[in-house]
Design a protein around this motif. Structure first.
Motif, PDB file in Angstrom:
ATOM      1  N   LYS A  23      48.713  -6.773 -15.352  1.00  0.00           N
ATOM      2  CA  LYS A  23      48.037  -6.182 -14.190  1.00  0.00           C
ATOM      3  C   LYS A  23      46.824  -7.063 -13.590  1.00  0.00           C
ATOM      4  O   LYS A  23      46.536  -6.721 -12.382  1.00  0.00           O
ATOM      5  N   GLU A  46      46.571   1.082 -10.606  1.00  0.00           N
ATOM      6  CA  GLU A  46      47.732   1.079  -9.766  1.00  0.00           C
ATOM      7  C   GLU A  46      48.711   0.334 -10.641  1.00  0.00           C
ATOM      8  O   GLU A  46      48.615  -0.326 -11.574  1.00  0.00           O
ATOM      9  N   THR A  47      50.238   0.400 -10.063  1.00  0.00           N
ATOM     10  CA  THR A  47      51.237  -0.210 -10.714  1.00  0.00           C
ATOM     11  C   THR A  47      51.736  -1.213  -9.882  1.00  0.00           C
ATOM     12  O   THR A  47      52.870  -1.965 -10.171  1.00  0.00           O
ATOM     13  N   GLU A  48      51.427  -1.607  -8.489  1.00  0.00           N
ATOM     14  CA  GLU A  48      51.637  -2.641  -7.906  1.00  0.00           C
ATOM     15  C   GLU A  48      50.832  -3.131  -6.965  1.00  0.00           C
ATOM     16  O   GLU A  48      49.491  -2.289  -6.745  1.00  0.00           O
ATOM     17  N   TYR A  60      54.030  -4.094 -11.623  1.00  0.00           N
ATOM     18  CA  TYR A  60      53.870  -3.958 -13.081  1.00  0.00           C
ATOM     19  C   TYR A  60      54.959  -3.412 -13.878  1.00  0.00           C
ATOM     20  O   TYR A  60      55.565  -2.343 -13.514  1.00  0.00           O
ATOM     21  N   ASN A  61      55.441  -4.224 -14.989  1.00  0.00           N
ATOM     22  CA  ASN A  61      56.717  -3.487 -15.524  1.00  0.00           C
ATOM     23  C   ASN A  61      56.181  -3.955 -17.253  1.00  0.00           C
ATOM     24  O   ASN A  61      56.215  -4.888 -17.716  1.00  0.00           O
TER      25      ASN A  61
END
Length: 81
Positions: A23, A46-48, A60-61
């Motif tokens: 991240k 967040e994840t993006e 994010y993965n």
């Protein structure tokens, strides 16, 4: 990440989305000499995130290693470039 090298990613391929295993990273845009200023990005909770320079969409993965990307060629290693 204080004791680690910050992973760098690039989008010379021009793909719409790049999945990454961290991240906190630096986006360099395209491969040198066509890179943009290397900007540090932090997704926080967040994840993006979208790079403000090149508009690359990073997602994010958690299944990927911290320096890995999908597509794999998006992971930038200065030593191999």
């Amino acid at each position: 990440m204080a004791n680690q090298i910050t992973p760098h990613f690039q989008n010379s391929m021009g793909v719409a989305k790049i999945e990454i295993g961290t991240k906190e990273f630096k986006c360099i845009g395209a491969l040198p000499p066509y890179d943009h200023p290397h900007v540090y990005l932090d997704m926080g909770d967040e994840t993006e995130i979208v790079c403000p320079y090149c508009s690359t969409h990073y997602v994010y993965n958690a299944d990927l290693d911290s320096a890995a990307a999908s597509p794999a060629e998006a992971a930038y290693n200065k030593k191999s470039a």
